[in-house]
Design a protein around this motif. Structure first.
Motif, short mmCIF file in Angstrom:
data_model
loop_
_atom_site.label_atom_id
_atom_site.label_comp_id
_atom_site.label_asym_id
_atom_site.label_seq_id
_atom_site.Cartn_x
_atom_site.Cartn_y
_atom_site.Cartn_z
N LEU A 75 0.81 -1.19 -0.07
CA LEU A 75 0.09 -0.02 -0.34
C LEU A 75 0.73 0.88 0.18
O LEU A 75 0.93 2.22 -0.85
N SER A 76 1.90 1.12 0.56
CA SER A 76 2.52 1.87 0.64
C SER A 76 3.85 2.24 -0.50
O SER A 76 3.82 4.10 -1.04
N PHE A 77 3.77 1.73 -1.30
CA PHE A 77 4.44 1.37 -2.68
C PHE A 77 3.62 1.88 -3.64
O PHE A 77 3.64 3.24 -4.21
N LEU A 78 2.76 1.34 -3.01
CA LEU A 78 0.83 2.10 -4.84
C LEU A 78 1.00 4.20 -3.98
O LEU A 78 0.67 4.83 -4.93
N GLU A 79 1.06 4.23 -2.92
CA GLU A 79 0.79 5.86 -2.48
C GLU A 79 2.51 6.94 -3.00
O GLU A 79 1.98 7.60 -3.46
N LEU A 80 3.25 5.72 -2.70
CA LEU A 80 5.01 6.12 -3.07
C LEU A 80 4.56 6.70 -4.86
O LEU A 80 4.90 7.64 -5.65
N ILE A 81 4.18 5.60 -5.60
CA ILE A 81 3.92 5.20 -7.50
C ILE A 81 3.21 7.03 -7.70
O ILE A 81 2.91 7.44 -8.99
N THR A 82 2.19 6.86 -6.94
CA THR A 82 0.92 7.67 -7.12
C THR A 82 1.08 9.46 -6.68
O THR A 82 1.10 10.48 -7.54
N THR A 83 1.82 9.84 -5.77
CA THR A 83 2.53 10.96 -4.67
C THR A 83 3.14 11.81 -6.10
O THR A 83 3.63 12.48 -6.62
N ASN A 84 4.33 10.61 -6.69
CA ASN A 84 5.27 10.80 -7.92
C ASN A 84 4.62 11.47 -9.11
O ASN A 84 5.38 10.71 -10.16
N LYS A 85 3.22 11.20 -9.01
CA LYS A 85 2.61 10.51 -10.20
C LYS A 85 3.16 10.11 -11.50
O LYS A 85 3.09 10.40 -12.85
N ARG A 86 3.59 8.44 -10.93
CA ARG A 86 3.80 7.58 -11.40
C ARG A 86 2.55 6.43 -12.06
O ARG A 86 3.31 5.11 -12.22
N GLU A 87 1.36 7.19 -11.85
CA GLU A 87 0.52 5.44 -10.93
C GLU A 87 -0.18 5.19 -12.44
O GLU A 87 -0.42 4.05 -12.42
N ALA A 88 0.16 6.04 -14.21
CA ALA A 88 -0.29 5.52 -14.82
C ALA A 88 0.30 4.28 -15.76
O ALA A 88 0.11 3.53 -15.93
N HIS A 89 1.52 3.47 -14.68
CA HIS A 89 3.16 3.11 -15.34
C HIS A 89 2.83 1.39 -14.33
O HIS A 89 3.46 0.36 -14.53
N LEU A 90 1.89 1.62 -13.24
CA LEU A 90 1.62 0.72 -12.79
C LEU A 90 1.09 -0.98 -13.21
O LEU A 90 1.73 -1.93 -13.00
N PRO A 91 0.58 -0.91 -13.97
CA PRO A 91 0.34 -2.40 -15.01
C PRO A 91 1.67 -2.60 -15.65
O PRO A 91 1.66 -3.93 -15.20
N GLY A 92 2.36 -2.08 -16.02
CA GLY A 92 4.25 -2.26 -16.25
C GLY A 92 4.90 -2.53 -15.31
O GLY A 92 5.82 -3.78 -14.96
N ILE A 93 4.41 -1.84 -14.70
CA ILE A 93 5.60 -1.98 -13.19
C ILE A 93 4.73 -3.76 -12.10
O ILE A 93 6.00 -4.53 -12.37
N CYS A 94 4.12 -4.19 -12.60
CA CYS A 94 3.66 -5.15 -11.66
C CYS A 94 3.70 -6.31 -12.49
O CYS A 94 4.22 -7.33 -12.14
#
Length: 182
Positions: A75-94
């Motif tokens: 959950l902290s990692f998801l929050e970090l990704i979102t804070t850094n505005k990288r949430e659109a890259h989440l499928p590729g990160i996964c």
């Protein structure tokens, strides 16, 4: 920055952290859940990709969705990704995290494509045979492609065995065309 570099860097960083904290199995479970949600929910993908929704609102929604389903580190990692505005890259990160997990654990992926759907017992036998022959754990996914007519195509990592009727017919056609030209 190149999208693939972003996904690889975040994946490596999170994977290393989870490995250091000895939470790889939890990581895999969490990432599979997140990845499934990314694939199956158009609304979730829209949330991730939307430039209109504020970062703070995205974080609150992500917390609401995942707070009771994944561990605190994820959950902290998801929050970090979102804070850094990288949430659109989440499928590729996964996807990259799951690849790193398989590589670390010695798990090989295999894709079995057949003309018709196969019974689970046959799939289990194929998986057991592959595990024995390759001396590795196998994650077998199956696909159905009626164009094969019969037989199968098995792809393990970068190797492929094509024992389909369509392939054999193609080879016969090529042979006949070659002999006709001479």
């Amino acid at each position: 920055m190149d999208q693939s570099k972003i996904t690889v860097r975040y994946a490596k960083a999170f994977f290393s952290l989870a490995k250091e904290k000895k939470q790889l199995d939890l990581l895999k479970t969490d990432v599979e859940l997140i990845s499934t949600l990314c694939k199956d929910s158009a609304d979730f993908r829209l949330l991730l990709e939307s430039p209109v929704v504020k970062t703070s609102k995205k974080i609150k929604l992500i917390q609401a969705i995942f707070s009771k389903k994944i561990n605190a580190l994820s959950l902290s990692f998801l929050e970090l990704i979102t804070t850094n505005k990288r949430e659109a890259h989440l499928p590729g990160i996964c996807r990259n995290i799951l690849n790193l997990y398989r590589l670390d654990q010695g798990v090989k992926t295999a894709v079995l494509t057949t003309a018709i759907d196969m019974k689970p017992a046959i799939i289990a036998q194929i998986t057991a045979k592959l595990e024995k022959d390759l001396n590795a754990e196998i994650e077998l996914s199956k696909q159905v492609d009626p164009k094969l007519i019969g037989g199968f195509v098995l792809r393990v990592d970068d190797q492929q065995i094509d024992a389909s009727i369509a392939s054999q017919l193609r080879k016969v056609k090529e042979t006949l065309l070659q002999s006709e030209i001479k």
